[in-house]
Enzyme design. Structure first.
Site, short mmCIF file in Angstrom:
data_model
loop_
_atom_site.label_atom_id
_atom_site.label_comp_id
_atom_site.label_asym_id
_atom_site.label_seq_id
_atom_site.Cartn_x
_atom_site.Cartn_y
_atom_site.Cartn_z
CG HIS A 107 -2.13 -0.82 1.11
ND1 HIS A 107 -3.27 -0.42 0.43
CD2 HIS A 107 -2.39 -2.07 1.58
CE1 HIS A 107 -4.18 -1.38 0.50
NE2 HIS A 107 -3.68 -2.39 1.18
CE LYS A 155 -6.76 13.73 0.15
NZ LYS A 155 -6.67 12.62 -0.81
NE ARG A 156 -2.32 8.36 6.37
CZ ARG A 156 -1.09 8.29 5.84
NH1 ARG A 156 -0.06 8.78 6.52
NH2 ARG A 156 -0.89 7.74 4.66
CE LYS A 189 -2.63 10.64 2.82
NZ LYS A 189 -3.24 9.93 1.68
CB THR A 224 -10.54 4.76 -1.36
OG1 THR A 224 -10.24 5.06 0.01
CG2 THR A 224 -9.83 3.48 -1.78
CE LYS A 235 -13.92 5.96 0.73
NZ LYS A 235 -13.02 6.06 1.90
#
Length: 828
Positions: A374, A565-566, A571, A673, A677
């Site tokens: 992952h 998100k985290r 990110k 993901t 969504k």
């Protein structure tokens, strides 16, 4: 008088209180649990009492299907079953999802209304299990949903964390971690199975000996033994009879109370073993900055895989299997490297307990396991110091050494003289303090190794695991992640679900490709208007929640620009912030500038020990404090940090988003993901060519995706050429002004507060934030231009939803079943 009425209501002939699905029977079932299980009178019952009674009534219907599923499996003796091993299962709230899967949401609403209870209030009341942190755990939950919906027999194995990850509060702009007490009001969906407890050892020593046939054997004498107690939660598929299990393990002391110590007044010692043991299943991802934290994490990982493998072997032998045929019954998937210690654990059981020879045990082990990688981040490729691993798991270290010796012997035969390759593929990293590479262990012990998006798999093959691919190419494949449309559209966005069903029929929740039938409607003005009304209503609902939780008033008519998100540097939440400050400066320079009003919504948790990530949260909140009350903004920019982001929060946020921020550095995100969504709920995506963004863009069309930024190859080339973020800063006046604003003291608080973040960007910038800044700002200008064309934006939103059929987790699971697990659905 009242009790006799109650009895009549519950025992009225013709009602199947445990299994019936009509409103009358459901009402009786809820009353039954309220009165006889909880001992509550309607006049004094709390909302939690009604929630528990409703959940227990629903659970009866799940277990009915669970028993039927087990019966079907037992009548298929040659059938294979999936064991999904994961450190996280971010399940989300269960009540609404189970009612929808059973097809009784409206029936239960009517049943409760007769008691003057609103089902929506109970759904809102429900606590969310704190069993995961982010995408890894949510993916595992989506896969369990799809396995049950596709009627594939499966069981998820993990840890029943008593306190989960943590509850996030924002105090004075900073993340504060509080205990996540998700169990404090009871969790009605699970059933404890203490009679199926498993003993798990740690430490101690090993003893070699010869068995009755003169064969070399080893006994492990653990220095510590703990008990793993399983807790089962039923996982029901959508409108099917199949109900699988999530089996989570709680650590318990073998001797929870030392009566002798208590008798002499040593009360602390009397419960010392209980306290020490139960720490194993207290908290998800304990801070591993200390040696004790590292040891606890390794204990957690071994604890749950040891319980799982023992449980699987026990079931296999009970129903007539032999150790040599274990892999005929079980296909076990390692969800990242956390469960990789399952490889030497299965070998230990087959060698030491079952008496198999090495080659036979290794064949069974490899045919049992598949491994999903992952991450491409080097720091996320787990390693354990050999001395720590050996101290906690001495027998497993011996097995690892033997696996490694056989592995490197094989590498040398294929690649004679290539010592560097041998060093890279070895399970043991000999540089510095010796450490065990868990990704290499998972690769060695698995017959299939997959990435989770096309780019991710390609980068695994060409970079991270290139040596393994060269030697064992047949093991590698891609299975792009997916999400369940049941939770993330049916549950989360009921108004959109009704509109879709009215347009394309009711099969789309299990045949997501049917969404393609929406495309012609994108050209219908009346349909576009209805689509906009659904989005507007969702935004109004979210705006009310934002005001309630943060005190910030946002305009539902503004563009909702969302990044939840985290929190992590790759990110790039800070790139988003740089754009916000760019807009802020433009408005300060010209308050009359015609600018599209935007609400910037952030959410996500930072790891407690990750200082820069926590500083990024503080940057977001500081920018919010700066702009939200500035009269020059005239409400054209609002910045919100939504606290304690979770599945439940996501179910409110995804349907309300207009723009989905998927802006990670190309080549860093395995898949993602959240991007799926958002798109499924009609948000447009601004993103890089990273992770599953690439495949989403291919599916929805390049013209329906806001693309910016360097590619993964360009990132590598730029770094190799000596990328200088300082030079970018010096050459871009607007960027320089924004960076200087952050460091100038204009933001609330200490003017030097963000210096570590700025220094990292100016002198290192490993995630190419400054390199992508201008392309991102320019792309955001294109977003604003399209937003002004309401019909064009709405059409693009509809097309995004219509073309998301590939990204159902059902498709992912079918890929695994066919290409990795070789498992067939019940009845097939």
């Amino acid at each position: 008088m009242f009790p006799s009425v109650i009895a009549a209501e519950i025992t009225e002939p013709g009602h199947d209180v445990r299994t019936g699905l009509d409103p009358d029977t459901l009402a009786c079932a809820v009353r039954d649990y309220l009165y006889y299980f909880q001992g509550r009178h309607p006049a004094t019952a709390s909302r939690n009492d009604y929630y528990l009674a409703t959940a227990y009534a629903v659970r009866d219907r799940l277990f009915q299907r669970g028993v039927q599923s087990l019966d079907a499996l037992l009548h298929r003796p040659d059938g294979r079953m999936v064991a999904y091993l994961s450190a996280e299962f971010l399940m989300g709230p269960q009540l609404a999802a189970n009612l929808i899967n059973l097809g009784i949401y409206d029936a239960m609403r009517e049943a409760l209304s007769r008691m003057h209870i609103r089902l929506e209030d109970l759904v809102e009341h429900e606590e969310e299990p704190g069993l995961g942190n982010g995408g890894l755990g949510r993916l595992a939950a989506c896969y369990l949903d799809s396995l049950a919906t596709l009627e594939v027999p499966a069981i998820g194995y993990g840890i029943r964390y008593e306190f989960g990850i943590f509850t996030q509060q924002i105090r004075n702009g900073w993340q504060v971690e509080l205990t996540d007490k998700w169990l404090h009001l009871g969790y009605p969906w699970e059933v404890a199975r203490p009679e199926r407890a498993v003993e798990v050892g740690f430490g101690g020593y090993t003893e070699p000996y010869r068995d009755e046939k003169g064969r070399y054997r080893v006994r492990w004498h653990p220095g510590e033994v703990v008990k793993g107690v399983p807790h089962d939660t039923p996982i029901l598929g959508y409108r099917v009879k199949t109900c699988n299990l999530l089996r989570l393990w709680r650590a318990e002391a073998v001797q929870s109370f030392d009566f002798a110590s208590f008798n002499v007044g040593d009360y602390g010692r009397a419960v010392e073993e209980q306290v020490s043991t139960e720490t194993i299943s207290k908290v998800l991802y304990p801070n591993d900055a200390s040696p004790q934290g590292k040891a606890l994490r390794l204990k957690q990982q071994y604890f749950f895989v040891a319980c799982a493998i023992a449980d699987m072997l026990r079931a296999h032998l009970r129903f007539g299997g032999t150790p040599e045929t274990f892999h005929h019954r079980w296909a076990a998937q390692l969800n990242d490297t956390h469960p990789a210690v399952a490889v030497p654990e299965l070998m230990r059981l087959l060698l030491d307990d079952c008496g198999l020879e090495w080659d036979a045990a290794w064949e069974v082990t490899q045919k049992t396991f598949g491994y999903t990688n992952h991450t491409l981040l080097p720091e996320a490729l787990e390693t354990w110091h050999v001395d720590l691993f050996g101290a906690l798991l001495p027998r497993h270290l011996e097995i690892v050494f033997e696996i490694n010796q056989r592995l490197i012997d094989g590498v040398r035969r294929v690649y004679p003289g290539e010592d560097d390759r041998v060093r890279r593929m070895s399970l043991i990293d000999e540089t510095g303090r010796r450490s065990l590479r868990m990704a290499n262990l998972a690769c060695a012990g698995s017959h299939a190794i997959n990435g989770v998006a096309a780019l991710h798999t390609e980068l695994l093959k060409t970079q991270v695991l290139s040596d393994w691919v060269a030697m064992l190419p047949e093991r590698f494949l891609n299975v792009t992640n997916g999400v369940t449309p049941r939770r993330f559209v049916l549950v989360s966005n009921p108004a959109l679900s009704r509109l879709i069903t009215e347009t394309v029929g009711d099969a789309w929740p299990t045949r997501l490709g049917d969404l393609r039938k929406l495309e012609p409607a994108a050209d219908d003005p009346a349909f576009r208007q209805r689509w906009r009304e659904v989005k507007r209503d969702n935004k109004r609902q979210l705006a009310a929640v934002i005001k309630d939780r943060t005190g910030i008033v946002v305009d539902p008519e503004s563009l909702f620009d969302v990044q939840v998100k985290r929190i992590h540097e790759y990110k790039r939440q800070h790139l988003n912030v740089l754009h916000i400050l760019t807009l802020y400066r433009r408005l300060k320079a010209n308050p009359d500038l015609d600018m599209v009003p935007r609400t910037f919504l952030f959410g996500g948790k930072a790891a407690p020990g990750y200082f820069i990530a926590k500083l990024m949260i503080r940057l977001v909140t500081a920018v919010g404090e700066l702009v939200n009350d500035d009269p020059d903004m005239r409400d054209r920019i609002k910045v919100v940090f939504f606290p304690n982001f979770s599945v439940k929060a996501g179910q409110m946020i995804y349907p309300a988003a207009d723009l989905s921020e998927q802006i990670s550095t190309a080549g860093q995100e395995a898949s993602g993901t959240g991007n799926m969504k958002f798109s499924l709920n009609g948000a447009l995506t601004i993103g890089t060519l990273d992770g599953a963004n690439i495949e989403i863009r291919e599916e929805v069309g390049a013209e329906n995706f806001f693309l910016f930024g360097l590619t993964a190859d360009e990132v590598r080339t730029s770094k190799a050429a000596g990328y200088s973020p300082r030079r970018v800063y010096e050459q871009n006046a607007e960027l320089r002004a924004v960076i200087d604003l952050i460091g100038s003291g204009t933001l609330p608080g200490d003017p030097n507060l963000f210096r570590p973040l700025l220094d990292g960007l100016l002198w290192h910038d490993p995630f190419m934030v400054l390199a992508d800044y201008q392309a991102y700002v320019d792309c955001q200008d294109r977003v604003a231009a399209l937003w002004r064309d309401t019909d064009a934006w709405t059409r693009m939103s509809i097309i995004n939803v219509a073309r998301m059929g590939k990204f159902s987790s059902d498709r992912s699971i079918l890929d695994y079943c066919e290409r990795v697990w070789h498992v067939k659905p019940l009845g097939a």
